[in-house]
Structures are given as C-alpha cells and as structure tokens.
Design a protein around this motif. Structure first.
Motif, short mmCIF file in Angstrom:
data_model
loop_
_atom_site.label_atom_id
_atom_site.label_comp_id
_atom_site.label_asym_id
_atom_site.label_seq_id
_atom_site.Cartn_x
_atom_site.Cartn_y
_atom_site.Cartn_z
N UNK A 109 41.67 54.98 50.52
CA UNK A 109 43.11 54.69 50.38
C UNK A 109 43.38 53.59 49.35
N UNK A 110 42.34 52.93 48.86
CA UNK A 110 42.52 51.82 47.92
C UNK A 110 42.51 52.32 46.48
N UNK A 111 43.55 51.95 45.74
CA UNK A 111 43.57 52.23 44.31
C UNK A 111 42.80 51.14 43.58
N UNK A 112 42.56 51.35 42.29
CA UNK A 112 41.90 50.30 41.50
C UNK A 112 42.73 49.03 41.52
N UNK A 113 44.05 49.18 41.45
CA UNK A 113 44.93 48.01 41.50
C UNK A 113 44.81 47.27 42.82
#
Length: 306
Positions: A90-94
């Motif tokens: 669920x984690x984006x690079x941002x």
C-alpha cells in the motif's frame, strides 16, 4: 552511561524481525563460518530454494539499502511477513520517502525499485524457507522478550543493556530518542547494530538454543573454548586496567589488525569483553569480569553434578 530522560529503551520481538534476521544470516556470506547454526544450515536452506531465487540472493549485499530494510521493518506496524507485505504494497515511493525522512539523509537511488525488491525477496523467503522454520524458535524468542521486559522495570539502563546483549554498551548521543533491542536466534552469536540518528536498533544474540540437557549451555561452553588461546588471555589482562581502543590493543599484542580483530570478535561473542558503541561506531573495549565469574560458577556446578 547515564540514561537520558528522552531516550526510550525498548525490547521488542515479532516473527517479522526473526524473518529479517534469518534472511540476514543467509545473505551475510562472510559470517557463515561463525554462526552457531553453522554453514550446514546455509547449504540446507540453499537446497530448498528455487535456483533463480538462490541466484538473486547471491547478488544481495549488506549495503546501505540493506540497512534501510532494517529500518523499514522496524517502522512497520505488522508482526509477520504477510502483514508486512500487505502494508508495504500500500506504500507508494512518496510514502516511503516521508516514512524515512525523519531518520536518514541518504535514500535509495530508486525508491520504487527498493520497495518492489523488498516485496519480492520477503515474499519468496517466507514461502521457500521461513514459514517452515522450527516454530520453537519463535516461542523461545517470545519468552526472551517477556523476560527482558520484566527485567527492564527493575534494573538500571546500563546494567540491563549489558546483561541483555551480553556485553554491548551504547552511548546515548545527542538526538537519540529510542534504543530498540530485538532478540534474534539465527545470527547467533553475533549482533546487528544500525543507527538512524534518532533511532538505534540492535538485533542481539538472545542466547537461546536447543542444548543437550546434561551438558554446559552453549554460551558457557563458548567461554571455556574462547580462553584456550594466549593472545586472548593477554587481551583480558590488558583490559583489566581500563578501556582500550582497537589500535591500543593491536599495539599491545604486536599482532596484525586482522588477527587482533579475530581475537576480539571471539571474546565479544563469548561475552568476555564489552564493546562500546557511539551510533554504529565501535569506539573501545573493556573487560567484563562478571562473565568470568559466571563461567567459573557454571563450570563448577556442572562438574559437581557428576
């Protein structure tokens, strides 16, 4: 070492931590001859891995990205690999830049690739090794966590850290907010120490083993074997007068840095000396006389049992 009011000292264990520790044990190739579970464990695991995954792990290095993997796992709220994978997906690079930014200044070159690589390696490591590992390991480490948390409530910080880690000492430097101690099994008798400014993480050898019931414990037997070398006895005698740096010990022994480092490593793993850290930097060594006294008591107890 005085405990600062704003530094939290914690002991924490989850199966996710041990999954990371077992993976570290496998990919840290220079340590395979030193680990208690032995190089035979590495070979056994390798036979269980798919060839393409084994080849991928062969390319892994204990580098800055691997250090960030330890931070990633420590910041994850999940307790097992499945929860970790669901959380990381669920984690984006941002999101990861934002998560890491309070702790580090050097980020992975490509955060998206770092995330995807972690997802692949943890998923396959769990499927091909960790979920089939001996469940007694988790039980022993959970008991260690409970015991150490209980001890933390009644012991001074310095004594607690020394006893828990078998001789590691940490200087509470400015900016440090949290010291996290994580018991681990696979990488015994060694420890993994990483510093991230406000957070220092130590995965310490928990000294939990499947020992023979009628013999000395593995840590005590290691102490006895460690003393069978005169250069190590000279180191202990030299440290009796006070803490010394690595270079001071090299000059005292008049041996090469490599040989001296090997002797110090064996003394550290046996808990005979203290290793003093500032962040990740090992600054000096000192004698740990209570370890010698413990060895003597337990050796005599064993002999008297006959």
């Amino acid at each position: 070492m005085e405990r600062q009011a704003d530094v939290r000292l914690e002991v924490q264990f989850t199966p996710l931590f041990e999954a990371l520790g077992s993976l570290h044990t496998y990919i840290c190739r220079k340590s395979h001859k030193k680990i208690d579970i032995g190089a035979s464990w590495v070979e056994d695991v390798r036979r269980r891995l798919a060839p393409e995954f084994a080849a991928a792990l062969d390319r892994y290095e204990i580098d800055h990205d691997w250090k960030l993997t330890y931070l990633l796992v420590a910041l994850c709220p999940a307790e097992d690999i499945d929860g970790f994978l669901a959380w990381l997906e669920r984690k984006s690079a941002g999101d990861l830049y934002e998560l890491f930014s309070p702790y580090i200044k050097q980020f992975p070159e490509r955060m998206g690739d770092f995330r995807d690589r972690a997802l692949r390696v943890f998923s396959e490591w769990n499927r091909q090794y960790f979920r089939e590992a001996d469940p007694r390991i988790i039980g022993m480490l959970e008991r260690e966590e409970r015991d150490r948390r209980a001890a933390l409530t009644r012991m001074p910080a310095e004594t607690f850290i020394d006893e828990t880690t078998n001789g590691l000492m940490f200087k509470f430097t400015p900016g440090l907010e949290r010291l996290l101690l994580v018991p681990q099994y696979h990488f015994q008798p060694m420890n993994v120490v990483y510093s991230y400014g406000r957070l220092t993480i130590c995965h310490y050898a928990a000294r939990v083993y499947f020992d023979e019931p009628d013999f000395l414990s593995t840590p005590v037997y290691r102490m006895i074997r460690c003393l069978g070398e005169k250069s190590r006895l000279k180191i202990l005698r030299y440290l009796h007068s006070g803490s010394r740096t690595f270079i001071e010990i090299v000059r005292h022994l008049q041996l090469s840095k490599g040989i001296t480092h090997d002797h110090l490593s064996k003394l550290r793993m046996a808990g005979m000396i203290r290793a003093h850290f500032e962040g990740e930097s090992l600054t000096e060594y000192s004698l740990r006389p209570e370890a010698l006294e413990l060895m003597q008591r337990q050796l005599m107890d064993y002999i008297r049992q006959a």
